[in-house]
Write an enzyme that holds these catalytic residues in place. Sequence first.
Site, PDB file in Angstrom:
ATOM      1  N   GLU A   1      -5.653  -8.498   0.985  1.00 17.94           N
ATOM      2  CA  GLU A   1      -6.204  -8.122   2.294  1.00 17.94           C
ATOM      3  C   GLU A   1      -7.668  -7.785   2.114  1.00 17.94           C
ATOM      4  O   GLU A   1      -8.042  -7.079   1.175  1.00 17.94           O
ATOM      5  CB  GLU A   1      -5.546  -6.862   2.888  1.00 17.94           C
ATOM      6  CG  GLU A   1      -4.213  -7.067   3.509  1.00 17.94           C
ATOM      7  CD  GLU A   1      -3.649  -5.787   4.133  1.00 17.94           C
ATOM      8  OE1 GLU A   1      -4.420  -4.964   4.655  1.00 17.94           O
ATOM      9  OE2 GLU A   1      -2.426  -5.629   4.087  1.00 17.94           O
TER      10      GLU A   1
ATOM     11  N   GLU B   1       0.799  -1.227   0.000  1.00 16.74           N
ATOM     12  CA  GLU B   1       0.000   0.000   0.000  1.00 16.74           C
ATOM     13  C   GLU B   1       0.833   1.280   0.000  1.00 16.74           C
ATOM     14  O   GLU B   1       0.789   2.065   0.953  1.00 16.74           O
ATOM     15  CB  GLU B   1      -0.940   0.011   1.211  1.00 16.74           C
ATOM     16  CG  GLU B   1      -1.888  -1.169   1.250  1.00 16.74           C
ATOM     17  CD  GLU B   1      -2.946  -1.027   2.351  1.00 16.74           C
ATOM     18  OE1 GLU B   1      -2.816  -0.144   3.209  1.00 16.74           O
ATOM     19  OE2 GLU B   1      -3.901  -1.825   2.344  1.00 16.74           O
TER      20      GLU B   1
HETATM   21  C1  BGC Z   1      -2.891  -2.385   6.051  1.00 17.74           C
HETATM   22  C2  BGC Z   1      -2.876  -3.207   7.309  1.00 17.74           C
HETATM   23  C3  BGC Z   1      -3.920  -2.679   8.266  1.00 17.74           C
HETATM   24  C4  BGC Z   1      -5.270  -2.810   7.620  1.00 17.74           C
HETATM   25  C5  BGC Z   1      -6.432  -2.342   8.480  1.00 17.74           C
HETATM   26  C6  BGC Z   1      -4.255  -2.042   5.558  1.00 17.74           C
HETATM   27  O1  BGC Z   1      -4.262  -0.726   5.130  1.00 17.74           O
HETATM   28  O2  BGC Z   1      -2.089  -2.992   5.056  1.00 17.74           O
HETATM   29  O3  BGC Z   1      -1.591  -3.163   7.847  1.00 17.74           O
HETATM   30  O4  BGC Z   1      -3.882  -3.298   9.514  1.00 17.74           O
HETATM   31  O5  BGC Z   1      -5.313  -2.063   6.442  1.00 17.74           O
HETATM   32  O6  BGC Z   1      -6.335  -0.996   8.761  1.00 17.74           O
END
Ligand code: BGC
Length: 444
Positions: A352, A168
């Site tokens: 994610e 990111e």
């Molecule tokens: C990040 C994580 C973070 C998650 C929730 C993402 O932007 O890669 O490290 O914990 O979002 O905020």
Amino acid sequence: MTGDVTRVSTDFWWGAATASYQVEGAVDEDGRGPSIWDTFAAQPGRIADGSSGAVACDSYHRWSEDLDLLSGLGANAYRFSIAWPRVQPPGHGGVNPRGVAYYDRLVDGLLERGIAPFATLFHWDLPQPLQDAGGWMVRETAERFAEYAAVVADALGDRVAAWGTLNEPFVHMALGYAFGTHAPGETLLLDAFAAGHHQLLGHGLAVQALRASGDVPVMLVNNLTPVRAASASPEDAAAAQVYDAFHNRMFLDTVLRGTYPDELADAAGAVVHDGDLATVAQPLDLLGVNYYNPTLVKAPGADNPLPFELVPIEGYPTTGFGWPVVPDGLTELLVGLRDTYGDALPPVVVTENGCAYPDEPGPNGSVDDADRIAYLESHVDAVGAAREAGVDVRGYLAWSLLDNFEWAEGYTQRFGITRVDFATGERTPKASYAWFRDRIARGW
Ligand code: BGC
């Protein structure tokens, strides 16, 4: 395609993700040097609960328990990140063998369990000495990153299933350098563009270094969001376009097409050197997509120094963090990527996706997180809809395997499918873990 994505054979990558500073702890062990997050968390007022990642989930010691959780889930992929300050504490030069040994154990442990190691090289924990030299605001950090990538590839490239270069870069640029809510805490507003460009340059140089070292698939992991204008007014539409350029297209057009969006031409003029974009636009084997929610944008008010203003999205349920739950946004995003980039888009992995809720254990210790199950189920379905629409999606990795150190929110936001008792380190799989296990078993 360079590299063989099917090195650990599978139809689809199912698993979970974490990041080094959020789970490892052990910040002073085995020669690890300080990172910008150790420095930032030590500054009063930076972290909601005054905490840090000094212990976190203690995965540095409890890694095999974590890998057993992945096995129990039936996962065939684990996305973790490598802490640059463990491997190269000063941010340059030779490797710290005791730091690399941890990732040796982790990678071997994954392979023993039949789980593909997806290793991210940078999930925001820059070695502090590199920050002291200017961090991502200086071009040299891009070169240091490529050297570090080569060192890690040399150590682990014989066993890793896929590399992620950066996690990111938009979020690191925006929260770390523009608004200062994340490390390193700079408040440069639009001048933070340089931190974004140098990350992109570092990505391109790192891809070259990784390719030179072996034939492992490589991806960039972006945070992407469908951007919506708050109204039909031309002003709101224009502001939404500019925001989309910063959040999404700055990290897609550059990498997939070798161009900056027109909206960013002025910002780029001051920072980008001849030849940079050719370096940035290295062919990729996969694109990692982190999705949480869409973004609503309106034209800025008179006293706003930025060319856009974000507004809360109404009309959807929200997570404990207050984020709107909009599963359709993920389908829209994935289909939109394919429609916009066509053949330039490599296969996608959702690297994610997840949600924080203030879940508490019941009297028998179990965590009945029905809201997280609903979130994950609707988003897995959204991936299915994108696949049915013909988008080549190759994986879905839940954020996160464990409750962990949620950056500026400390331990106040729990994203895990496994509960962590931060006083004892004890792990308890939540109901969402059992749901996800069954969902993985069903496959597509
Ligand atoms: C990040 C994580 C973070 C998650 C929730 C993402 O932007 O890669 O490290 O914990 O979002 O905020």
